[in-house]
Write a protein that holds these residues in place. Structure first.
Motif, short mmCIF file in Angstrom:
data_model
loop_
_atom_site.label_atom_id
_atom_site.label_comp_id
_atom_site.label_asym_id
_atom_site.label_seq_id
_atom_site.Cartn_x
_atom_site.Cartn_y
_atom_site.Cartn_z
N LEU A 240 11.07 12.29 -1.61
CA LEU A 240 9.67 12.09 -2.34
C LEU A 240 9.25 10.94 -1.79
O LEU A 240 10.10 9.79 -1.47
CB LEU A 240 9.85 11.71 -3.87
N ASN A 241 7.99 10.65 -1.74
CA ASN A 241 7.39 9.28 -1.33
C ASN A 241 7.74 8.13 -2.38
O ASN A 241 7.89 8.60 -3.51
CB ASN A 241 5.93 9.61 -1.35
N ALA A 243 6.43 5.80 -3.80
CA ALA A 243 5.50 5.37 -5.19
C ALA A 243 5.45 6.73 -6.05
O ALA A 243 5.07 6.41 -7.05
CB ALA A 243 4.08 5.21 -4.46
N ILE A 244 5.62 7.87 -5.62
CA ILE A 244 5.77 9.00 -6.34
C ILE A 244 7.08 8.85 -7.16
O ILE A 244 7.06 9.19 -8.26
CB ILE A 244 5.62 10.46 -5.65
#
Lengths: 255, 255
Positions: A240-241, A243-244
């Protein structure tokens, strides 16, 4: 009222220097852009920390009443675009004083997000904004994490730096403070001992550490965590990114 | 093996046109960049959909064995940078065929993310990547949403478009299909009837609609939702980034 219509004006050239780390350090000043951020600064900063507002005629017509207590320079559209970090600028900026916030370990409480070598300014700013929305008390920018005064970080924080504490500090020191209070420190690294983030009971006082986009958390920090959390990935995406991932965990484990 | 060392080469000029919507539409082709994406394309696309791979000598040395089944053009570092959408390119690209995926309402199942006028390419790509990780079946790009072949969308999807379905379709039509199956359709708009996203029991078959960054969902779509979800904001921030909000909801309501 001071007016500047030429990009060649020395004041403008000096302001442009505040877009670099070196320039900000030398002057202890930074620039915010857009009415939303200027308004947030007016609402939340002590008055003397807003050094001057630079505005086009157009923005002055709209917001003059709200900014008349400050020193103002009227700038041309051309100068505004020169100062701007974006493709099309609104035309309003504030130069603010850099006043470092210190990490107060004697008054430690609440949920804190700790950033370890997170590099992408957009990710960093988004994480501060999300931490604010999730009810966190603060975000610590550890070593190697982009500056909170970087223009892209400022833009993606959307003013949340005025609502919660944003601190530059050694993460080891901060983690020791959580440890001394017996508050849990959650890492975010997939390793054999990691636990599903959904297994954590929501609480008020803890630290969550997010690591570098490519390399994850530094080993010396990992050894100081109470538990490492992972987000189970159901599909075929590898990760996942950052920030996500931070958002999914923050909204789950904060009471 | 074909070689190109000049930025002025017509082939390169034509390739650059694929960075525009018009150019892609005319040629039914798009470009992906970076070894990760090229590798994902090789793994997941039918072979005839990868038209040609453009690579620097350096990348060819590293990945030659994996790409020798395809048509290859060796390009200079200068040409690679000219083709690239990033500040420093890895130096490997693939030109792929645009093959629209149709929305199969007769075989509708699973969780789907519906994008209504979402504009920021980074947000869009991140949402596709997150939907993949959360185990969603697909993402529908509704009217007004940036193209799935936009280079920034491609970059932030990180290959997830090869794992789950990415469809351009009218959201009204898609919502009618969910409705016909009695699958819930969740909007994401704060209105008096909206319910806390945490009150939704995790399920497998549903649609989640995310709206425009500034204006939210269109009214005609809102009227078709089963429920509207909101994320309670504890701090002082006014809103969440749309990709963050989508992630928090997706990981909560997907079983």
């Amino acid at each position: 009222m001071e007016q500047i219509s030429s990009k060649q004006n020395k004041v403008i050239k000096d302001l442009k220097k505040l877009s670099t780390h070196k320039g900000r350090k030398k002057n202890s000043q930074y620039v915010i852009e857009s009415w939303h951020l200027v308004q947030e600064a007016i609402n939340y900063l002590p008055k003397d920390e807003i050094i001057r507002i630079y505005t086009t005629d157009d923005q002055y017509l709209k917001h003059g009443n709200d900014i008349n207590d400050f020193k103002i320079t009227l700038i041309s559209d051309e100068v505004a675009q020169e100062l701007s970090d974006t493709a099309t600028t609104q035309g309003i900026f504030a130069v603010c004083k850099i006043v470092p916030v210190s990490f107060d370990e004697n008054n430690l409480h609440g949920a804190w997000l700790l950033l370890d070598y997170v590099q992408d300014p957009g990710n960093i700013g988004t994480m501060v904004r999300t931490a604010d929305a999730a009810g966190f008390n603060g975000v610590v920018f550890g070593e190697g994490t982009a500056s909170p005064y970087n223009s892209k970080v400022l833009r993606s924080m959307q003013g949340s730096q005025f609502h919660i504490k944003v601190v530059k500090e050694s993460l080891l020191k901060v983690m020791d403070a959580f440890d001394a209070k017996n508050f849990p420190i959650y890492g975010s690294e997939l390793n054999p001992e990691a636990v599903n983030y959904r297994s954590i009971s929501p609480a008020n006082d803890f630290a969550l550490v997010m690591g570098n986009e490519g390399n994850g958390m530094k080993q010396e920090l990992l050894s100081k965590t109470t538990k490492n959390l992972y987000i189970p990935i159901t599909g075929k995406s590898e990760s996942l990114n950052v920030a996500i991932a931070a958002a999914v965990i923050m909204f789950r484990i904060k009471k």
